[in-house]
Design an enzyme around this catalytic site. Structure first.
Site, PDB file in Angstrom:
ATOM      1  N   ASP A 312       0.904  -1.203  -0.010  1.00 34.13           N
ATOM      2  CA  ASP A 312       0.072   0.234  -0.220  1.00 34.13           C
ATOM      3  C   ASP A 312       0.985   1.414  -0.069  1.00 34.13           C
ATOM      4  O   ASP A 312       2.060   1.078  -0.089  1.00 34.13           O
ATOM      5  CB  ASP A 312      -0.880  -0.203   0.999  1.00 34.13           C
ATOM      6  CG  ASP A 312      -0.381   0.027   2.335  1.00 34.13           C
ATOM      7  OD1 ASP A 312       0.916   0.347   2.422  1.00 34.13           O
ATOM      8  OD2 ASP A 312      -0.998  -0.062   3.531  1.00 34.13           O
ATOM      9  N   ASP A 355      -5.935   2.233  -1.287  1.00 36.19           N
ATOM     10  CA  ASP A 355      -4.432   2.220  -1.590  1.00 36.19           C
ATOM     11  C   ASP A 355      -3.837   0.909  -1.766  1.00 36.19           C
ATOM     12  O   ASP A 355      -2.531   0.784  -1.553  1.00 36.19           O
ATOM     13  CB  ASP A 355      -3.862   3.387  -0.996  1.00 36.19           C
ATOM     14  CG  ASP A 355      -3.526   2.855   0.693  1.00 36.19           C
ATOM     15  OD1 ASP A 355      -4.647   2.585   1.183  1.00 36.19           O
ATOM     16  OD2 ASP A 355      -2.738   3.329   1.114  1.00 36.19           O
TER      17      ASP A 355
END
Length: 443
Positions: A312, A355
């Protein structure tokens, strides 16, 4: 006895007239007079009825007893037979309005055979005309032609591709839609039997369809793809029906194709949307899960190591809060592009939410290969980031797990990578960690 009996028949005028009057053909025996004029000497009943002639008509010049238009035709043909000195045959169409049986149809079609008869001096003395009524035959032919014309109109007016094939599976006829959509004309297909509209991967399927059609079955709504003259692929919904010959034996078939190419494109687009992230264009969680299952099965067969990365963007929430979600979206797209460039060609990158991204690394010969890949990802993120004129620093934390013992479930493999990601975050972010069962951390 037979010859004697035959001669007796010929010597009986009453029997002769009975025979010719019972004939459906018209019989005209015409005398050629010394002045070359023509007059009837024998007419059977159908011949008399045609023009309303009576016994008083015999001996008179035929121009006096026949309608003018009929006379000119008869005279011309009689003269032709005399000149050629052999029988001639011709067809003509006569309009007759005075006969009750023709009240609904005044046009009669005739086939006439005129035979000249010569004496010992070679002079034509008589002309025998046998006239056959072809009206019913011509009407049937005309009706068949009308049906054929209507069929051809429908055949060439429908939007669907249609064609017929024979028992050897050679195309015999095609409609205009076939020529327009697939590009081939019937003449080209008949002339060159090597032309095929069937893709290689569709030939076995077609063979099975033909077997069903041979057995008398109509195969409907079957999805197929075909090749145009230009090499393009078109998707069709096909219907296949058997054709039979006059003996009832299978003689080929007729096929109708409905073009569903646009529908297929739309369906593919929906599938694409269902399996891809609309922002980055990357595969989504569902697509990733499908591929992971396939690669795990493949790894078992090949004994090659499989690895999963979970990564991420560090402090992504702060980026959204500081610069706004529009900038955040641009960061996600740029992140996806950079990571895609850093991994191998056959590696599989997907966005699974927010994300968070995953990478499937198949066919590893050495576990250390993943470190090289992780290093490349970290390196590509260090390059300068300028999003909407904003200079932003982006780093990523990566968790890595291996599928090498081939006894893990999909969710366990994914969970192990997630635990390794957690370890990377604990170690200050901007690093990668490999799952370790004992320490839940890497080397």
């Amino acid at each position: 006895m037979v010859e004697k009996y035959s001669l007796e028949i010929l010597n009986r005028p009453d029997l002769f007239y009975q025979l010719i009057n019972n004939m459906t053909d018209l019989v005209f025996l015409t005398k050629v007079n010394p002045d070359k004029s023509l007059s009837y000497v024998v007419l059977n009943k159908p011949a008399k009825d045609l023009y309303g002639l009576t016994n008083e008509s015999f001996g008179k010049p035929i121009e006096e007893v026949l309608p003018k238009n009929a006379y000119h035709i008869v005279k011309t043909k009689y003269e032709e037979a005399m000149e050629k000195k052999k029988p001639i045959k011709y067809e003509d169409m006569v309009t007759v309005s005075h006969l009750p049986q023709n009240s609904n149809n005044e046009v009669i079609y005739w086939e006439s055979t005129i035979t000249p008869v010569f004496n010992q001096d070679g002079e034509c003395t008589h002309l025998l005309a046998i006239v056959r009524d072809l009206t019913e035959q011509r009407e049937k032919e005309s009706e068949i032609q009308r049906i054929k014309d209507r069929f051809e109109l429908v055949w060439n007016s429908v939007a669907d591709v249609m064609f017929t094939f024979d028992k050897k599976q050679n195309i015999v006829s095609v409609n205009k839609a076939f020529e327009k959509l697939l590009g081939w004309t019937a003449e080209e297909l008949v002339k060159d039997k090597s032309i095929s509209i069937i893709p290689e991967d569709g030939k076995e399927e077609l063979r099975k369809i033909i077997e069903r059609v041979k057995s008398g079955e109509t195969v409907t709504t079957h999805e197929v793809k075909r090749i145009t003259k230009n090499g393009e692929i078109i998707y069709f919904l096909g219907s296949f029906s058997p054709l039979y010959d006059q003996n009832g034996d299978w003689d080929g078939g007729v096929v109708a194709y409905k073009d569903i190419t646009e529908r297929k494109k739309y369906e593919d687009m929906l599938k694409e949307l269902a399996l891809h992230d609309p922002l980055t264009g990357l595969p989504n969680r569902t697509y990733f899960s499908q591929c992971l299952k396939l690669e795990m099965e493949k790894a078992k067969r090949t004994n090659l190591v499989l690895s999963v990365f979970v990564l991420d963007i560090d402090h992504f929430k702060e980026i959204n809060d500081s610069y706004g979600h529009d900038i955040g979206d641009e960061v996600l797209k740029e992140f996806a592009m950079r990571v895609k460039r850093a991994i191998r060609k056959n590696d599989f990158l997907a966005r699974i939410g927010g994300d968070e991204f995953v990478i499937l690394i198949p066919e590893l010969t050495e576990k250390t290969n993943v470190m090289e890949i992780a290093d490349r990802i970290q390196q590509c993120l260090r390059d300068e980031w300028i999003i909407a004129n904003e200079k932003i620093k982006i780093t990523s934390s990566i968790g890595i797990s291996f599928y090498s013992q081939f006894d893990l479930e999909e969710k366990t493999l994914f969970k192990n990578a997630d635990l390794a990601l957690y370890e990377a975050k604990k170690k200050g972010r901007n690093n990668y960690q490999i799952y370790n069962k004992q320490e839940t951390s890497l080397l």
